[in-house]
Design a protein around this motif. Structure first.
Motif, PDB file in Angstrom:
ATOM      1  N   ALA A 272       1.004  16.023   0.006  1.00 67.22           N
ATOM      2  CA  ALA A 272       0.614  14.602  -0.024  1.00 67.22           C
ATOM      3  C   ALA A 272       0.534  14.077   1.412  1.00 67.22           C
ATOM      4  CB  ALA A 272       1.614  13.793  -0.847  1.00 67.22           C
ATOM      5  N   LYS A 273      -0.499  14.510   2.106  1.00 69.69           N
ATOM      6  CA  LYS A 273      -0.606  14.244   3.539  1.00 69.69           C
ATOM      7  C   LYS A 273      -0.683  12.761   3.860  1.00 69.69           C
ATOM      8  CE  LYS A 273      -0.637  18.622   4.488  1.00 69.69           C
ATOM      9  NZ  LYS A 273       0.604  19.242   5.016  1.00 69.69           N
ATOM     10  N   GLU A 274      -1.453  11.993   3.064  1.00 68.85           N
ATOM     11  CA  GLU A 274      -1.606  10.566   3.349  1.00 68.85           C
ATOM     12  C   GLU A 274      -0.278   9.837   3.175  1.00 68.85           C
ATOM     13  OE1 GLU A 274      -4.227   6.625   2.042  1.00 68.85           O
ATOM     14  OE2 GLU A 274      -4.514   8.533   0.973  1.00 68.85           O
ATOM     15  N   LEU A 275       0.452  10.170   2.121  1.00 73.94           N
ATOM     16  CA  LEU A 275       1.753   9.539   1.895  1.00 73.94           C
ATOM     17  C   LEU A 275       2.707   9.865   3.026  1.00 73.94           C
ATOM     18  CD1 LEU A 275       3.878   8.014   0.250  1.00 73.94           C
ATOM     19  CD2 LEU A 275       4.289  10.124  -1.042  1.00 73.94           C
ATOM     20  N   LEU A 276       2.799  11.135   3.394  1.00 78.76           N
ATOM     21  CA  LEU A 276       3.719  11.536   4.455  1.00 78.76           C
ATOM     22  C   LEU A 276       3.350  10.867   5.781  1.00 78.76           C
ATOM     23  CD1 LEU A 276       4.103  15.335   3.596  1.00 78.76           C
ATOM     24  CD2 LEU A 276       5.784  13.512   3.229  1.00 78.76           C
ATOM     25  N   GLU A 277       2.059  10.736   6.041  1.00 82.69           N
ATOM     26  CA  GLU A 277       1.618  10.074   7.273  1.00 82.69           C
ATOM     27  C   GLU A 277       2.020   8.593   7.271  1.00 82.69           C
ATOM     28  OE1 GLU A 277      -2.456   9.206   9.867  1.00 82.69           O
ATOM     29  OE2 GLU A 277      -2.567  10.375   8.013  1.00 82.69           O
TER      30      GLU A 277
ATOM     31  N   CYS B 205       1.544   9.353  -5.996  1.00 84.96           N
ATOM     32  CA  CYS B 205       1.883  10.736  -5.656  1.00 84.96           C
ATOM     33  C   CYS B 205       3.035  11.295  -6.500  1.00 84.96           C
ATOM     34  CB  CYS B 205       2.233  10.845  -4.169  1.00 84.96           C
ATOM     35  SG  CYS B 205       0.832  10.576  -3.070  1.00 84.96           S
ATOM     36  N   GLN B 206       3.802  10.430  -7.152  1.00 81.94           N
ATOM     37  CA  GLN B 206       4.907  10.927  -7.987  1.00 81.94           C
ATOM     38  C   GLN B 206       4.426  11.342  -9.367  1.00 81.94           C
ATOM     39  OE1 GLN B 206       7.430  11.311  -5.869  1.00 81.94           O
ATOM     40  NE2 GLN B 206       6.036  10.083  -4.602  1.00 81.94           N
ATOM     41  N   GLY B 207       3.238  10.888  -9.765  1.00 76.70           N
ATOM     42  CA  GLY B 207       2.710  11.247 -11.085  1.00 76.70           C
ATOM     43  C   GLY B 207       3.438  10.519 -12.200  1.00 76.70           C
ATOM     44  N   GLU B 208       3.232  11.009 -13.412  1.00 73.19           N
ATOM     45  CA  GLU B 208       3.888  10.404 -14.573  1.00 73.19           C
ATOM     46  C   GLU B 208       5.359  10.831 -14.644  1.00 73.19           C
ATOM     47  OE1 GLU B 208       2.829   8.146 -16.390  1.00 73.19           O
ATOM     48  OE2 GLU B 208       0.687   8.155 -15.967  1.00 73.19           O
ATOM     49  N   PRO B 209       6.232   9.973 -15.165  1.00 75.07           N
ATOM     50  CA  PRO B 209       5.957   8.661 -15.782  1.00 75.07           C
ATOM     51  C   PRO B 209       5.948   7.493 -14.793  1.00 75.07           C
ATOM     52  CG  PRO B 209       8.258   9.197 -16.081  1.00 75.07           C
ATOM     53  CD  PRO B 209       7.650  10.358 -15.328  1.00 75.07           C
ATOM     54  N   PHE B 210       6.029   7.784 -13.490  1.00 71.99           N
ATOM     55  CA  PHE B 210       6.154   6.703 -12.510  1.00 71.99           C
ATOM     56  C   PHE B 210       4.888   5.857 -12.435  1.00 71.99           C
ATOM     57  CE2 PHE B 210       9.376   9.735 -11.285  1.00 71.99           C
ATOM     58  CZ  PHE B 210      10.464   8.920 -11.003  1.00 71.99           C
ATOM     59  N   SER B 211       3.730   6.469 -12.589  1.00 79.54           N
ATOM     60  CA  SER B 211       2.480   5.726 -12.485  1.00 79.54           C
ATOM     61  C   SER B 211       2.345   4.674 -13.578  1.00 79.54           C
ATOM     62  CB  SER B 211       1.285   6.692 -12.549  1.00 79.54           C
ATOM     63  OG  SER B 211       1.343   7.621 -11.488  1.00 79.54           O
ATOM     64  N   SER B 212       2.814   4.987 -14.773  1.00 79.63           N
ATOM     65  CA  SER B 212       2.620   4.083 -15.910  1.00 79.63           C
ATOM     66  C   SER B 212       3.850   3.252 -16.257  1.00 79.63           C
ATOM     67  CB  SER B 212       2.196   4.889 -17.148  1.00 79.63           C
ATOM     68  OG  SER B 212       3.197   5.841 -17.487  1.00 79.63           O
ATOM     69  N   GLU B 213       5.030   3.646 -15.761  1.00 78.62           N
ATOM     70  CA  GLU B 213       6.261   2.931 -16.108  1.00 78.62           C
ATOM     71  C   GLU B 213       7.017   2.477 -14.864  1.00 78.62           C
ATOM     72  OE1 GLU B 213       8.721   4.695 -19.186  1.00 78.62           O
ATOM     73  OE2 GLU B 213       7.080   6.030 -19.751  1.00 78.62           O
ATOM     74  N   SER B 214       6.282   2.038 -13.871  1.00 83.07           N
ATOM     75  CA  SER B 214       6.925   1.677 -12.599  1.00 83.07           C
ATOM     76  C   SER B 214       7.864   0.476 -12.730  1.00 83.07           C
ATOM     77  CB  SER B 214       5.867   1.398 -11.531  1.00 83.07           C
ATOM     78  OG  SER B 214       5.065   0.286 -11.895  1.00 83.07           O
ATOM     79  N   ASP B 215       7.507  -0.499 -13.584  1.00 86.76           N
ATOM     80  CA  ASP B 215       8.372  -1.673 -13.728  1.00 86.76           C
ATOM     81  C   ASP B 215       9.763  -1.286 -14.203  1.00 86.76           C
ATOM     82  OD1 ASP B 215       6.392  -3.345 -12.885  1.00 86.76           O
ATOM     83  OD2 ASP B 215       5.804  -4.029 -14.883  1.00 86.76           O
ATOM     84  N   LYS B 216       9.810  -0.328 -15.113  1.00 82.20           N
ATOM     85  CA  LYS B 216      11.086   0.123 -15.666  1.00 82.20           C
ATOM     86  C   LYS B 216      11.800   1.080 -14.717  1.00 82.20           C
ATOM     87  CE  LYS B 216      12.808   3.067 -19.428  1.00 82.20           C
ATOM     88  NZ  LYS B 216      12.391   3.863 -20.608  1.00 82.20           N
ATOM     89  N   LEU B 217      11.103   2.088 -14.243  1.00 86.49           N
ATOM     90  CA  LEU B 217      11.740   3.143 -13.457  1.00 86.49           C
ATOM     91  C   LEU B 217      12.068   2.715 -12.032  1.00 86.49           C
ATOM     92  CD1 LEU B 217       9.588   6.206 -14.620  1.00 86.49           C
ATOM     93  CD2 LEU B 217      11.925   5.636 -15.304  1.00 86.49           C
TER      94      LEU B 217
ATOM     95  N   GLU C  40       0.833  -1.212   0.000  1.00 84.76           N
ATOM     96  CA  GLU C  40       0.000   0.000   0.000  1.00 84.76           C
ATOM     97  C   GLU C  40       0.860   1.251   0.000  1.00 84.76           C
ATOM     98  OE1 GLU C  40      -2.664  -0.157   3.284  1.00 84.76           O
ATOM     99  OE2 GLU C  40      -3.702  -1.956   2.582  1.00 84.76           O
ATOM    100  N   LEU C  41       1.938   1.221   0.781  1.00 84.10           N
ATOM    101  CA  LEU C  41       2.855   2.362   0.818  1.00 84.10           C
ATOM    102  C   LEU C  41       3.490   2.582  -0.550  1.00 84.10           C
ATOM    103  CD1 LEU C  41       4.506   4.558   2.255  1.00 84.10           C
ATOM    104  CD2 LEU C  41       6.125   2.776   2.959  1.00 84.10           C
ATOM    105  N   PHE C  42       3.942   1.506  -1.170  1.00 84.05           N
ATOM    106  CA  PHE C  42       4.561   1.611  -2.485  1.00 84.05           C
ATOM    107  C   PHE C  42       3.570   2.138  -3.525  1.00 84.05           C
ATOM    108  CE2 PHE C  42       5.628  -0.554  -6.595  1.00 84.05           C
ATOM    109  CZ  PHE C  42       6.764   0.190  -6.889  1.00 84.05           C
ATOM    110  N   SER C  43       2.356   1.623  -3.518  1.00 82.95           N
ATOM    111  CA  SER C  43       1.332   2.055  -4.482  1.00 82.95           C
ATOM    112  C   SER C  43       0.995   3.527  -4.299  1.00 82.95           C
ATOM    113  CB  SER C  43       0.070   1.201  -4.330  1.00 82.95           C
ATOM    114  OG  SER C  43       0.328  -0.152  -4.607  1.00 82.95           O
ATOM    115  N   LEU C  44       0.863   3.953  -3.060  1.00 80.12           N
ATOM    116  CA  LEU C  44       0.548   5.353  -2.785  1.00 80.12           C
ATOM    117  C   LEU C  44       1.717   6.248  -3.199  1.00 80.12           C
ATOM    118  CD1 LEU C  44      -1.416   7.418  -1.605  1.00 80.12           C
ATOM    119  CD2 LEU C  44      -0.427   6.969   0.663  1.00 80.12           C
ATOM    120  N   TYR C  45       2.920   5.785  -2.955  1.00 85.13           N
ATOM    121  CA  TYR C  45       4.113   6.544  -3.366  1.00 85.13           C
ATOM    122  C   TYR C  45       4.095   6.775  -4.873  1.00 85.13           C
ATOM    123  CZ  TYR C  45       9.012   7.834  -4.021  1.00 85.13           C
ATOM    124  OH  TYR C  45      10.166   8.496  -4.378  1.00 85.13           O
ATOM    125  N   LEU C  46       3.854   5.715  -5.639  1.00 86.21           N
ATOM    126  CA  LEU C  46       3.802   5.841  -7.103  1.00 86.21           C
ATOM    127  C   LEU C  46       2.733   6.837  -7.527  1.00 86.21           C
ATOM    128  CD1 LEU C  46       4.180   2.189  -8.455  1.00 86.21           C
ATOM    129  CD2 LEU C  46       5.870   4.024  -8.498  1.00 86.21           C
TER     130      LEU C  46
END
Length: 203
Positions: A127-132, A64-76, A56-62
């Motif tokens: 990004a309050k939820e992520l920081l929490e 909150c970083q926006g593109e291209p991290f949301s769509s290219e997480s396997d690579k980046l 859940e932490l990893f998914s929320l982190y992605l």
């Protein structure tokens, strides 16, 4: 007990180092007063919490970083190129070996979470939820380090463990800071499940 100064040392540590981290002060482990009576149950619970919340932490982190991290997480976020403590123990390993490996893993994670949280406070202050979640994960990790410290001292009289920390993200671009964070968290997701499976039979 010496635990708090050690945690402070971890939080201040921001560069790669293969140094010797002191767990307690003095010439050896204190004979009393370090462990709580329910330390093993508390350790088991802390590892279970970290395991249950890592994805859940990893998914929320992605997110909150926006593109291209949301769509290219396997690579980046491929963690192949970053340092992460080797975790070669398994269920049949000696209990002492497991505890030392756990300590190295979570000491590294605690320092890395400090890096990631600092960067996210700068890059995503809203990004309050992520920081929490980052703060809560750090709090649980610190408690786990304290309990592992006590178990190593009480059971094996170990008060020094060699710990290597990862690269600092200071001075890097915003993109590189985001990438380093997602690489560490991706690897964390992969390792924490293994750590939970290995540790529980030893507690």
């Amino acid at each position: 007990t010496g635990v708090v100064p050690f945690v402070a040392l971890l939080l201040l540590q921001r560069r790669p180092v293969a140094g010797r981290a002191l767990l307690v002060t003095g010439s050896g482990c204190p004979s009393h007063g370090l462990c709580r009576s329910n330390v093993q149950e508390q350790t088991r619970r802390q590892v279970a919490v970290l395991n249950a919340t890592a994805q859940e932490l990893f998914s929320l982190y992605l997110k909150c970083q926006g593109e291209p991290f949301s769509s290219e997480s396997d690579k980046l976020c491929n963690p192949a190129g970053i340092f992460f403590p080797a975790f070669r123990v398994n269920r049949t390993s000696e209990r002492k070996e497991v505890m030392v490996a756990m300590y190295k893993l979570f000491a590294f994670l605690n320092a890395s979470l400090g890096n990631i949280t600092r960067d996210q406070e700068e890059l995503n202050p809203m990004a309050k939820e992520l920081l929490e979640r980052l703060h809560n994960t750090t709090k649980t990790t610190r408690g786990l380090i304290s309990n592992l410290t006590c178990l190593l001292c009480k059971n094996y009289n170990i008060f020094q463990v060699d710990v290597r920390y990862g690269d600092s993200s200071k001075g890097k671009s915003a993109f590189k800071k985001k990438q380093q964070g997602c690489q560490v968290l991706r690897k964390y997701v992969q390792v924490i499940g293994q750590a939970a499976r290995v540790l529980l039979p030893h507690l």
